[in-house]
Design an enzyme around this catalytic site. Sequence first.
Site, PDB file in Angstrom:
ATOM      1  N   HIS A   1       7.518  11.143  13.417  1.00  0.00           N
ATOM      2  CA  HIS A   1       8.902  11.376  13.837  1.00  0.00           C
ATOM      3  C   HIS A   1       9.192  10.607  15.127  1.00  0.00           C
ATOM      4  O   HIS A   1      10.295  10.086  15.307  1.00  0.00           O
ATOM      5  CB  HIS A   1       9.154  12.870  14.076  1.00  0.00           C
ATOM      6  CG  HIS A   1       9.002  13.717  12.855  1.00  0.00           C
ATOM      7  ND1 HIS A   1       7.932  14.556  12.647  1.00  0.00           N
ATOM      8  CD2 HIS A   1       9.786  13.830  11.749  1.00  0.00           C
ATOM      9  CE1 HIS A   1       8.069  15.177  11.488  1.00  0.00           C
ATOM     10  NE2 HIS A   1       9.179  14.751  10.911  1.00  0.00           N
TER      11      HIS A   1
ATOM     12  N   SER B   1       3.984  16.560   8.246  1.00  0.00           N
ATOM     13  CA  SER B   1       3.942  17.907   8.841  1.00  0.00           C
ATOM     14  C   SER B   1       3.015  18.813   8.039  1.00  0.00           C
ATOM     15  O   SER B   1       2.507  19.807   8.552  1.00  0.00           O
ATOM     16  CB  SER B   1       5.343  18.517   8.873  1.00  0.00           C
ATOM     17  OG  SER B   1       6.199  17.660   9.588  1.00  0.00           O
TER      18      SER B   1
END
Length: 283
Positions: free
Chosen positions: A35, A187
């Site tokens: 990210h 994630s």
Amino acid sequence: MTQLVHGNSELRLAMNGLGSNICLVPTMGALHDGHAALIHAGKEFVGKDGCVVVSDFVNPKQFGQNEDFEKYPRNIEQDLKVARSAGAHILWAPSVEDVYPGQWPMDIETDPRFEILEGKSRSGHFAAVLEVVTRLFNIVQPNIAVFGEKDFQQLVFISEMAKKREPQIGILAVPTKRDFDGLALSSRNVYLSSDQRNVAHLIPDALKQGVLLASKGANLQEIKDSVKEVISKSNLIEIEYVDILNNELNELIPGIVGRILIAAKLGNTRLIDNMPILLKEES
Ligand code: PAF
């Protein structure tokens, strides 16, 4: 300094006075270096006068009944740290009511490609992703939005949808960020046990092997078989699909760069990855 905001009016207030070139980085939180790479790319693109908003919203609608919505990692303090060190201006963590006010319906055109690859086991997933992204676009009204290539199928649909419905918004695609052993950052990697994590590199290894064989003239079946062979080095990984398609997710013809895409399960954890691939033209 990154400001953490929640409601939509709080977001608008925070955006006031910041740069007029607005970049949205949509995320479901659990921020990691992948990210951060999206935030860096967005920052670079909008320049000094830009404002980078990272949305942090675990969208309930895009999870199937047996998926990990409840246990999806959530840690806003850690997200703020990552957003801050990557230089985002705003971390926006809206509620379900902020994103779906009054539940007004939204028409999302379906497409047969919603049912392939990820769509095979995740019915309704892509319509839900396109809906939430459209809603985030409507609220933030960015000039550009940044997405990672790891979710390649999602990226294709969002790019097409933006071109058609939101042509004023540019879509910036960022190559997949990988861990030391090549595993794509995700994630969901935190779910892996240490045994599973030790063998997870076989996923990118298998894709690389497929790309290599393609460059030597192997056909689709030979490439898929070689991917399966690499993965079979561990009995902890089970392939859900391997496919080789063009960049619009249709049949790939030799001589044009396409994608090799994989989904695999390690226990209950489902990981995806993809790489560019070029099938050799017959000489
Ligand atoms: O890729 C994701 O994290 C999500 O699908 C997105 C684009 C933020 C929509 O919820």
